[in-house]
Design an enzyme around this catalytic site. Sequence first.
Site, PDB file in Angstrom:
ATOM      1  N   LYS A  49       0.928  -1.476   9.047  1.00  0.00           N
ATOM      2  CA  LYS A  49      -0.034  -2.576   8.884  1.00  0.00           C
ATOM      3  C   LYS A  49      -1.421  -2.140   9.370  1.00  0.00           C
ATOM      4  O   LYS A  49      -2.433  -2.422   8.726  1.00  0.00           O
ATOM      5  CB  LYS A  49       0.466  -3.826   9.633  1.00  0.00           C
ATOM      6  CG  LYS A  49       1.666  -4.474   8.936  1.00  0.00           C
ATOM      7  CD  LYS A  49       2.348  -5.571   9.744  1.00  0.00           C
ATOM      8  CE  LYS A  49       3.615  -6.025   9.008  1.00  0.00           C
ATOM      9  NZ  LYS A  49       4.361  -7.084   9.702  1.00  0.00           N
ATOM     10  N   GLN A  93       4.408  -9.427  15.556  1.00  0.00           N
ATOM     11  CA  GLN A  93       5.550  -8.803  14.878  1.00  0.00           C
ATOM     12  C   GLN A  93       6.860  -9.372  15.406  1.00  0.00           C
ATOM     13  O   GLN A  93       7.073  -9.467  16.615  1.00  0.00           O
ATOM     14  CB  GLN A  93       5.503  -7.271  15.068  1.00  0.00           C
ATOM     15  CG  GLN A  93       6.538  -6.504  14.273  1.00  0.00           C
ATOM     16  CD  GLN A  93       6.348  -6.600  12.757  1.00  0.00           C
ATOM     17  OE1 GLN A  93       5.232  -6.754  12.259  1.00  0.00           O
ATOM     18  NE2 GLN A  93       7.438  -6.520  12.017  1.00  0.00           N
ATOM     19  N   ASP A 116       0.421 -14.534   8.587  1.00  0.00           N
ATOM     20  CA  ASP A 116       1.820 -14.289   8.224  1.00  0.00           C
ATOM     21  C   ASP A 116       2.405 -15.489   7.473  1.00  0.00           C
ATOM     22  O   ASP A 116       3.454 -15.369   6.831  1.00  0.00           O
ATOM     23  CB  ASP A 116       2.653 -14.062   9.492  1.00  0.00           C
ATOM     24  CG  ASP A 116       3.151 -12.638   9.612  1.00  0.00           C
ATOM     25  OD1 ASP A 116       3.347 -11.987   8.577  1.00  0.00           O
ATOM     26  OD2 ASP A 116       3.360 -12.197  10.755  1.00  0.00           O
TER      27      ASP A 116
END
Length: 281
Positions: A49, A93, A116
């Site tokens: 990422k 994460q 997200d």
Amino acid sequence: MEKIIDGKAVAARIKEEIKEEIERTGVKPCLAVVLVGEDPASKVYVGNKKKACEYCGIGSLSYELPADTGEEELLELIHKLNNDDKVNGILVQLPLPPHISEDRVIDAISPDKDVDGFSKQSAGALMTGEKGFLPCTPAGIIELLKSYNVEISGKNCVVMGRSNIVGKPAALLLLRENGTVTVTHTKTENIKEITGKADILVAAVGKPRLIDESYVKEGAVIIDVGIHRLDPEKNNGKKLCGDVDFDSVAEKASLITPVPGGVGPMTIAMLMKNTLLAVKR
Ligand code: GUN
């Protein structure tokens, strides 16, 4: 082979478009990436990422916290990032260590920085069709289908798996595209009767190579969301596999995503897209 969906190429095209837009407009998006603990897979994902950010011209702030970080400490960091005007997106994460509530952490992220798309507000917006951040993997699946001109409207779409991150949002997005959607799960009876009627089959079951040709209709489009590590010595040098037994299913499918190089790169491309969107909003 023509029938393999090249997620890497589609993701590269999307990242290129994002890079060009950032260069052209001079915006300076910034993504805060938070990793708690030492999970090796999470470290690889977070690294990828950050690399994608760098490629696209998106600034990234990295927070790598030890596994014994307390929930309050993590929540404090989220509040600080929420209030930092230089930060446009916040990514924590998952999975988090078991002593930290993922729900509490996700809900602490400001909805306008939830790139997200995991917060309750983003989930509600997806449900009702309002503007919000779409979860990256399901959004990437729709982009892949559209890139390959796969008709969704009116088609039998079967989503295997009902997670909040993939299964449920993927089902809602396929429904938004006018697919006729069925969701299967661990309690589903006669599952192959259902999957065997799918024109589009999305596999998000979390079990290596579970789905073989006996689940699949001739000519179906297969989207494999799974990613599992393999022992290369026992698997002809292969390090990864998906939820789909690629070799047997590819014979029957009209289109199929590989693992790696299918859905995975799309998740990251959609995260970049959401981060740019966060700036524009
Ligand atoms: N863990 C597995 N997939 C994801 C994802 O898309 N985003 C985050 N934050 N964590 C994940």
